[in-house]
Motif scaffolding. Structure first.
Motif, PDB file in Angstrom:
ATOM      1  N   SER A 119       1.006   1.229  -2.324  1.00  0.00           N
ATOM      2  CA  SER A 119       0.558   0.072  -1.738  1.00  0.00           C
ATOM      3  C   SER A 119       1.287  -1.585  -2.354  1.00  0.00           C
ATOM      4  O   SER A 119       1.006  -1.114  -3.590  1.00  0.00           O
ATOM      5  CB  SER A 119      -0.859  -0.174  -1.329  1.00  0.00           C
ATOM      6  OG  SER A 119      -0.947  -0.427  -1.811  1.00  0.00           O
ATOM      7  N   ARG A 120       1.243  -2.626  -1.521  1.00  0.00           N
ATOM      8  CA  ARG A 120       2.068  -3.354  -2.542  1.00  0.00           C
ATOM      9  C   ARG A 120       0.616  -3.781  -2.749  1.00  0.00           C
ATOM     10  O   ARG A 120       1.148  -4.772  -4.147  1.00  0.00           O
ATOM     11  CB  ARG A 120       2.619  -4.772  -1.405  1.00  0.00           C
ATOM     12  CG  ARG A 120       3.784  -4.142  -0.686  1.00  0.00           C
ATOM     13  CD  ARG A 120       4.734  -5.283   0.411  1.00  0.00           C
ATOM     14  NE  ARG A 120       3.566  -5.092   0.791  1.00  0.00           N
ATOM     15  CZ  ARG A 120       3.463  -5.974   2.231  1.00  0.00           C
ATOM     16  NH1 ARG A 120       4.574  -6.817   2.636  1.00  0.00           N
ATOM     17  NH2 ARG A 120       3.087  -5.997   2.925  1.00  0.00           N
TER      18      ARG A 120
ATOM     19  N   ASP B 241       6.930  -1.641  -3.811  1.00  0.00           N
ATOM     20  CA  ASP B 241       6.837  -1.839  -2.234  1.00  0.00           C
ATOM     21  C   ASP B 241       8.284  -0.817  -1.643  1.00  0.00           C
ATOM     22  O   ASP B 241       9.422  -0.675  -2.865  1.00  0.00           O
ATOM     23  CB  ASP B 241       7.390  -3.740  -2.344  1.00  0.00           C
ATOM     24  CG  ASP B 241       7.945  -3.964  -1.270  1.00  0.00           C
ATOM     25  OD1 ASP B 241       8.109  -3.259  -0.743  1.00  0.00           O
ATOM     26  OD2 ASP B 241       8.817  -5.430  -1.274  1.00  0.00           O
TER      27      ASP B 241
ATOM     28  N   ALA C 286      10.811  -0.439   6.490  1.00  0.00           N
ATOM     29  CA  ALA C 286      10.327  -0.084   4.550  1.00  0.00           C
ATOM     30  C   ALA C 286       9.994   1.834   4.739  1.00  0.00           C
ATOM     31  O   ALA C 286      10.155   2.741   4.046  1.00  0.00           O
ATOM     32  CB  ALA C 286       9.041  -0.528   4.729  1.00  0.00           C
TER      33      ALA C 286
END
Length: 287
Positions: A87-88, A108, A145
């Protein structure tokens, strides 16, 4: 002749003596006398220790520190699956003990070089990545994404990919066009790259206890009764325009159970599973 035969029978050759020695060492006494009965083998009972088998799968959960993603991680760990999260923000703020068993990566999906390492040794992926905002932002997060992740997973040779998408909500789709266009674009990419190992879950409203800052929102107070009512009123879902609004909510635990099963079961059928399918699989597991 009789004397010669008797000597042959009662004599012990070197081979027979060696056999007798070996047998006695193994815990069994062998007798050459015909009137004696051989004793059975004596086997010492080993001490058993209740140790779970080693993990055989490595699952990468994209968005593993979010509301839905954290349940995916916990469910997989409960099934003795090795779990990696990307996860970011990196490591989750969850303080529960199971979180220490997850390998947390920060990266990312829109910047491929920042997360390629997280794919090492991964056999399956569950993506919970999504978000709301402007139309362009929603398409980028829900669509681009996830498409990046699907392509990278395919190139890496990942076996299975499960994508948490969303049910259609009729008119609401136009209000959130970027959100739904992004979701459908990711679905198309997944079915193309993973025709035999791609699974798409389309739940509606996912309820459970959400943590917002230091507060816990028990969404099950609303979601659970609605699920009980609407899952038996499927015909309402067919009404023009407003029908999709009657899509039953589903518990986050149910979504996690089906998703992890789809990611780790090699015979789980690929394709799209709507909310009724999610409920059906959950009921099958509980029997």
């Amino acid at each position: 002749m009789r004397m010669l035969a008797s000597r042959l029978i009662h004599s012990r050759s070197p081979v027979s003596r060696l056999y007798a020695i070996a047998a006695s060492r193994s815990g069994r006494h062998l007798s050459t006398d015909s009137d004696k009965v051989d004793e059975p083998f004596k086997v010492e009972e080993a001490e058993t220790v209740d140790v779970p088998p080693p993990p055989t799968e490595k699952l990468l959960v994209l968005g593993g520190n979010g509301f839905v993603g954290s349940h995916m991680c916990k469910e997989a760990l409960d099934r003795n699956v090795s779990v990696v999260s990307l996860s970011r923000s990196g490591r989750s703020s969850i303080s529960d003990s199971w979180a220490n068993a997850v390998t947390w990566h920060q990266g990312d999906l829109l910047s491929t070089d920042s997360w390629k390492e997280a794919l090492n040794g991964v056999s399956a992926i569950i993506s919970c990545v999504g978000g709301f905002g402007s139309q362009s932002y929603m398409y980028k997060i829900n669509g681009t994404a996830n498409i990046n992740a699907i392509r990278a997973a395919s190139e890496k040779g990942v076996k299975r990919f499960v994508y948490i998408s969303a049910a259609d909500f009729g008119m609401a789709n136009y209000l959130l066009q970027g959100y739904y266009d992004g979701k459908r674009a990711a679905e198309t990419e997944l079915l193309t790259k993973f025709p035999y190992g791609g699974v798409i879950l389309r739940p509606g409203f996912i309820y459970g206890t959400r943590k917002v800052g230091s507060m816990k929102l028990p969404l099950g107070v609303i979601g659970s009764p609605l699920e009980m009512i609407l899952q038996h009123a499927k015909s309402l879902n067919q009404l023009p325009l407003v029908g999709p609004l009657f899509t039953p909510p589903v518990n986050v635990t149910a979504v996690a159970k089906v998703a992890v099963r789809a990611a780790t079961d090699p015979v789980f059928p690929p394709g799209i599973i709507d909310v009724y399918g999610i409920l059906r699989y959950t009921q099958q597991r509980s029997k």
